[in-house]
Every structure is written in structure tokens, then in C-alpha cells.
Design a protein around this motif. Structure first.
Motif, short mmCIF file in Angstrom:
data_model
loop_
_atom_site.label_atom_id
_atom_site.label_comp_id
_atom_site.label_asym_id
_atom_site.label_seq_id
_atom_site.Cartn_x
_atom_site.Cartn_y
_atom_site.Cartn_z
N LEU A 32 6.66 8.80 -40.29
CA LEU A 32 5.61 8.48 -39.41
C LEU A 32 5.66 9.66 -38.24
O LEU A 32 6.43 10.13 -37.70
N ILE A 33 4.38 10.29 -38.13
CA ILE A 33 4.09 11.14 -37.34
C ILE A 33 3.34 10.65 -36.01
O ILE A 33 2.26 10.02 -35.79
N ASP A 34 4.09 11.10 -34.86
CA ASP A 34 3.50 10.60 -33.46
C ASP A 34 2.70 11.74 -33.09
O ASP A 34 3.16 12.96 -33.11
N SER A 35 1.69 11.53 -32.23
CA SER A 35 1.09 12.50 -31.47
C SER A 35 1.59 13.16 -30.40
O SER A 35 1.24 13.77 -29.88
N GLY A 36 2.90 12.63 -29.96
CA GLY A 36 3.50 13.28 -28.93
C GLY A 36 2.69 13.24 -27.71
O GLY A 36 2.21 12.21 -27.25
N GLY A 37 2.67 14.31 -27.01
CA GLY A 37 2.00 14.63 -25.77
C GLY A 37 0.30 14.83 -25.94
O GLY A 37 -0.30 14.91 -25.02
N PHE A 38 0.00 14.89 -27.13
CA PHE A 38 -1.62 15.08 -27.56
C PHE A 38 -2.32 13.92 -27.37
O PHE A 38 -1.76 12.64 -27.56
N GLY A 39 -3.58 13.86 -27.28
CA GLY A 39 -4.45 12.82 -27.25
C GLY A 39 -4.48 12.08 -28.77
O GLY A 39 -4.61 10.93 -28.64
N SER A 40 -4.41 12.76 -29.80
CA SER A 40 -4.42 12.08 -30.97
C SER A 40 -3.39 12.79 -31.88
O SER A 40 -3.04 13.83 -31.78
#
Length: 147
Positions: A32-40
Motif C-alpha cells: 500500500l502506497i500512501d500519499s503522505g503529505g501530498f495531495g494525491s
């Protein structure tokens, strides 16, 4: 193997286009790849693979270069590594803004070393030019004596 990686670099650079543009998570076979602090996730993947591409290309350039100035490549490589760590550590608020200042302690000794080497080479090049002129004159003299 190295040439295959270099050929694949443009594809590595554009891998972000396969990530969902509107999702915060992307389930891949890598995990699973999370967007972190990015918008997408797509924005995160774009930033991540841009930095990975530049780190790998400058790293390969440094490792394969035989020139005396190859240590100058460490300056952008250090900056790209700091930027990559900023992308991976998404809790940092400003990713590319302060990376230069954090990498400055690593860059300054390299720059001073390169300036010193450049100075030493420029002093030697003056004497080597004189030597080259002397050799050229001697060759012309020998060739003119034979004719």
C-alpha cells in the motif's frame, strides 16, 4: 545491465502516471502506497520518482567517471539525496526549500577542494604550455634539418 537501466530511466521518470490522480492510497503488488503529505498518490509518486531518477543518474555518473573533477558530481548528488529524504519523510513541511542549507556542510569541503585543484592545475598548465611550445619548436627544427 547498466545500459538497460539507463534505457529504462525515462520510463522510471514517468511511472507516476500509473498512480491514481485523485486517491490518497494506492494498493499495488509492492504494498500500500500512501500519499503522505501530498495531495494525491500521483503527486507523491511524481516527486519520489523524480528524485530517485536524479539520484540514480548522478550516482552512476559519479561511479563511472574517470575525470579528476568527478567529485564535483557529489554536490548535486548530495542535494538530490537530501531532497529524496525530504520526499520520503513526508512530515517535513517544505521539501525542496531548505535542502540546500542542510547539504551545505557536505558541499563546502568539496567546493573548496575543487577550487584548490583548479588553482593547482591552472598553475601547471602555464608551464606545460611552455613545454609544449619548446617541444613543437624542437620538432620543427629537427624536421627542417632533415629536409
Amino acid at each position: 545491465m547498466l545500459s538497460l537501466f539507463l534505457i529504462a530511466t525515462p520510463f522510471l521518470f514517468y511511472i507516476y502516471k500509473y498512480a491514481p490522480a485523485d486517491g490518497k492510497e494506492w494498493d499495488t503488488f509492492f504494498g500500500l502506497i500512501d500519499s503522505g503529505g501530498f495531495g494525491s498518490v500521483q503527486a507523491y509518486m511524481h516527486a519520489l520518482f523524480t528524485k530517485i531518477t536524479f539520484v540514480s543518474l548522478t550516482g552512476i555518473w559519479f561511479l563511472t567517471s574517470n575525470n579528476w573533477w568527478k567529485y564535483a558530481i557529489l554536490v548535486p548528488l548530495t542535494m538530490f539525496l537530501f531532497q529524496l529524504s525530504g520526499v520520503i519523510n513526508y512530515k517535513i513541511q517544505y521539501i525542496d526549500e531548505f535542502d540546500f542549507w542542510y547539504s551545505l556542510p557536505a558541499i563546502l569541503p568539496i567546493l573548496f577542494f575543487l577550487i584548490y585543484i583548479s588553482y593547482r592545475i591552472s598553475k601547471r598548465s602555464i608551464s606545460s604550455d611552455d613545454l609544449k611550445k619548446d617541444v613543437d619548436e624542437e620538432i620543427k627544427k629537427i624536421l627542417s634539418d632533415d629536409l
